[in-house]
Scaffold this motif. Structure first.
Motif, PDB file in Angstrom:
ATOM      1  N   ILE A  21       0.920  -1.158   0.134  1.00  0.00           N
ATOM      2  CA  ILE A  21       0.058   0.068  -0.014  1.00  0.00           C
ATOM      3  C   ILE A  21       0.845   1.194   0.057  1.00  0.00           C
ATOM      4  CG2 ILE A  21      -1.822   1.315   1.294  1.00  0.00           C
ATOM      5  CD1 ILE A  21      -2.735  -1.275   2.424  1.00  0.00           C
ATOM      6  N   ASP A  22       0.627   2.207  -1.126  1.00  0.00           N
ATOM      7  CA  ASP A  22       1.808   3.285  -1.252  1.00  0.00           C
ATOM      8  C   ASP A  22       0.644   4.516  -0.973  1.00  0.00           C
ATOM      9  OD1 ASP A  22       3.216   5.419  -2.061  1.00  0.00           O
ATOM     10  OD2 ASP A  22       3.847   4.207  -3.693  1.00  0.00           O
ATOM     11  N   VAL A  23       0.859   5.116   0.144  1.00  0.00           N
ATOM     12  CA  VAL A  23       0.027   6.339   0.542  1.00  0.00           C
ATOM     13  C   VAL A  23       0.374   7.670   0.043  1.00  0.00           C
ATOM     14  CG1 VAL A  23      -0.293   5.113   2.781  1.00  0.00           C
ATOM     15  CG2 VAL A  23       1.377   6.959   2.763  1.00  0.00           C
ATOM     16  N   HIS A  24       1.665   7.669  -0.823  1.00  0.00           N
ATOM     17  CA  HIS A  24       2.057   8.864  -1.391  1.00  0.00           C
ATOM     18  C   HIS A  24       2.345   8.679  -2.679  1.00  0.00           C
ATOM     19  CE1 HIS A  24       3.940  12.807  -0.074  1.00  0.00           C
ATOM     20  NE2 HIS A  24       3.936  12.987  -1.438  1.00  0.00           N
ATOM     21  N   THR A  25       1.283   8.553  -3.707  1.00  0.00           N
ATOM     22  CA  THR A  25       1.533   8.573  -5.021  1.00  0.00           C
ATOM     23  C   THR A  25       0.978   9.897  -5.514  1.00  0.00           C
ATOM     24  OG1 THR A  25      -0.344   7.156  -5.502  1.00  0.00           O
ATOM     25  CG2 THR A  25       1.842   6.121  -5.321  1.00  0.00           C
ATOM     26  N   HIS A  26       1.381  10.313  -6.926  1.00  0.00           N
ATOM     27  CA  HIS A  26       0.684  11.599  -7.675  1.00  0.00           C
ATOM     28  C   HIS A  26      -0.148  10.966  -8.735  1.00  0.00           C
ATOM     29  CE1 HIS A  26       2.457  14.440  -4.682  1.00  0.00           C
ATOM     30  NE2 HIS A  26       3.457  13.812  -4.556  1.00  0.00           N
ATOM     31  N   PHE A  27      -1.470  11.149  -8.642  1.00  0.00           N
ATOM     32  CA  PHE A  27      -2.079  11.280 -10.049  1.00  0.00           C
ATOM     33  C   PHE A  27      -2.804  12.706 -10.099  1.00  0.00           C
ATOM     34  CE2 PHE A  27      -1.247   6.681  -9.500  1.00  0.00           C
ATOM     35  CZ  PHE A  27      -0.857   6.161 -10.784  1.00  0.00           C
ATOM     36  N   MET A  28      -2.535  13.285 -11.294  1.00  0.00           N
ATOM     37  CA  MET A  28      -3.072  14.660 -11.264  1.00  0.00           C
ATOM     38  C   MET A  28      -3.745  15.006 -12.737  1.00  0.00           C
ATOM     39  SD  MET A  28       0.117  16.867  -9.935  1.00  0.00           S
ATOM     40  CE  MET A  28       0.677  16.235  -8.086  1.00  0.00           C
ATOM     41  N   ASP A 252       6.324   8.663  -3.752  1.00  0.00           N
ATOM     42  CA  ASP A 252       6.189   9.932  -4.347  1.00  0.00           C
ATOM     43  C   ASP A 252       6.099   9.465  -5.975  1.00  0.00           C
ATOM     44  OD1 ASP A 252       5.849  12.675  -4.154  1.00  0.00           O
ATOM     45  OD2 ASP A 252       8.062  13.061  -3.566  1.00  0.00           O
ATOM     46  N   PHE A 253       5.865   8.241  -6.449  1.00  0.00           N
ATOM     47  CA  PHE A 253       5.647   7.908  -7.731  1.00  0.00           C
ATOM     48  C   PHE A 253       4.861   8.671  -8.441  1.00  0.00           C
ATOM     49  CE2 PHE A 253       3.278   5.465 -10.947  1.00  0.00           C
ATOM     50  CZ  PHE A 253       4.259   4.687 -11.367  1.00  0.00           C
ATOM     51  N   PRO A 254       4.825   9.201  -9.665  1.00  0.00           N
ATOM     52  CA  PRO A 254       5.856   8.785 -10.506  1.00  0.00           C
ATOM     53  C   PRO A 254       7.103   9.884 -10.305  1.00  0.00           C
ATOM     54  CG  PRO A 254       4.318   9.998 -11.869  1.00  0.00           C
ATOM     55  CD  PRO A 254       3.950   9.816 -10.522  1.00  0.00           C
ATOM     56  N   ASN A 255       7.243  10.791  -9.467  1.00  0.00           N
ATOM     57  CA  ASN A 255       8.043  11.728  -9.502  1.00  0.00           C
ATOM     58  C   ASN A 255       9.370  11.496  -8.726  1.00  0.00           C
ATOM     59  OD1 ASN A 255       5.864  13.185 -11.052  1.00  0.00           O
ATOM     60  ND2 ASN A 255       4.932  13.893  -9.139  1.00  0.00           N
ATOM     61  N   ILE A 256       9.767  10.333  -8.946  1.00  0.00           N
ATOM     62  CA  ILE A 256      10.962  10.072  -8.403  1.00  0.00           C
ATOM     63  C   ILE A 256      12.205  10.037  -9.132  1.00  0.00           C
ATOM     64  CG2 ILE A 256      10.021   8.927  -6.219  1.00  0.00           C
ATOM     65  CD1 ILE A 256      10.079   6.308  -7.388  1.00  0.00           C
TER      66      ILE A 256
END
Length: 295
Positions: A21-28, A252-256
């Motif tokens: 479980i990834d609590v910090h991913t960015h979809f915008m 921070d996916f995908p901004n890593i």
């Protein structure tokens, strides 16, 4: 694909987990994501160094990659940088969650007239996590316009991920003190400190010890990229263990600027034990968000 991507599934399987479980991913929204990527490409003032985006794909491919890793639930961290933007982002995020059932419906807010009303509307409509970015938004979290927002979130028990640490560059309202004042007024707030409060790790660990509702996400923490600029203090290893049930994996996916596997390997090399890793990578978030198959 990045180096090591094929190792991600092996990582969680060896721990006996059903996935991550990834609590910090960015979809915008597409145009917002494009602007974020352009900022990273230009090494803007909050970045200050080269930051190649490792997973610069179209939305469908990004979703396929994340699911291919075995991520069972994730967020769509959106955040405004000016008034009048939050409700538009919330509308997009609600639609994204409706068409993406493994996304924990995410919402956001800004200190502006009407913030309490639209936050309560999002809560009533099923938002499961909120995002606030004190650094990018350049606002004081103790702003009177936000007081009823924090109150509504505390009342609902819905977590809010807040970028409140001063990494990668300090802002006027970053650091532990503003959020400490918020928590003094709203002690039941479920605050998830993004990036474990980088670089003020110790201060945010103090905050977590004082407030049982404070959690920490591991986003970018412990990775080679972060350790070069803001190393996690070895002296805090014991408290990191003690607070293990309140530490959540974030990427921070995908901004890593590195492969996804490295974020997991960076956690493992602290040698906190398999039980700690199982909680951080799945169990803690599964309990917090009521994800099926919680440990």
């Amino acid at each position: 694909m990045a180096d090591g991507d094929e190792q991600v599934a092996a990582f969680w399987r060896e721990l006996g987990l059903p996935g991550l479980i990834d609590v910090h991913t960015h979809f915008m929204p597409e145009r917002v994501m494009a602007k974020v990527w352009a900022y990273f490409d230009a090494a803007g003032p909050l970045v200050g160094r080269e930051w190649p985006i490792e997973y610069r794909f179209e939305e469908d491919e990004r979703l396929a990659v994340l699911r291919g890793f075995g991520v069972r639930a994730f967020t769509s961290m959106v955040y405004p940088h000016k008034p009048g933007m939050a409700q538009w982002l919330n509308g997009w995020a609600a639609d994204f969650a409706r068409r993406t059932p493994d996304c924990l419906r995410t919402a956001t807010f800004f200190p502006e007239d009407g913030a309490e009303a639209y936050v309560r509307a999002e809560l009533a409509d099923g938002a499961r996590v909120f995002k606030a970015h004190v650094q990018v938004g350049a606002y004081d979290p103790t702003d009177a316009l936000l007081d009823p927002v924090w109150g509504a979130l505390a009342e609902a028990g819905v977590p809010v991920v807040v970028h409140c640490g001063s990494g990668p560059a300090p802002g006027k309202h970053t650091g532990p003190e503003p959020m400490a004042r918020v928590l003094a007024r709203h002690p039941r707030l479920r605050l998830i400190v993004a990036h474990m409060g980088m670089p003020e790790y110790t201060d945010f660990l103090d905050l977590a010890q004082r407030h049982p509702g404070v959690l920490l996400d591991t986003t970018m923490t412990f990775t080679d990229f972060a350790e070069r600029a803001a190393p996690f203090p070895r002296a805090e290893r014991g408290r990191l263990a003690d607070l293990g049930d309140r530490v959540l994996f974030g990427s921070d996916f995908p901004n890593i600027p590195y492969g996804y596997a490295h974020a997991l390997q960076a956690l493992a090399r602290w040698e906190m034990g398999e039980e700690w890793l199982r909680g951080v990578c799945y169990g803690n978030a599964a309990r917090l968000f009521g994800v099926n198959g919680s440990l």
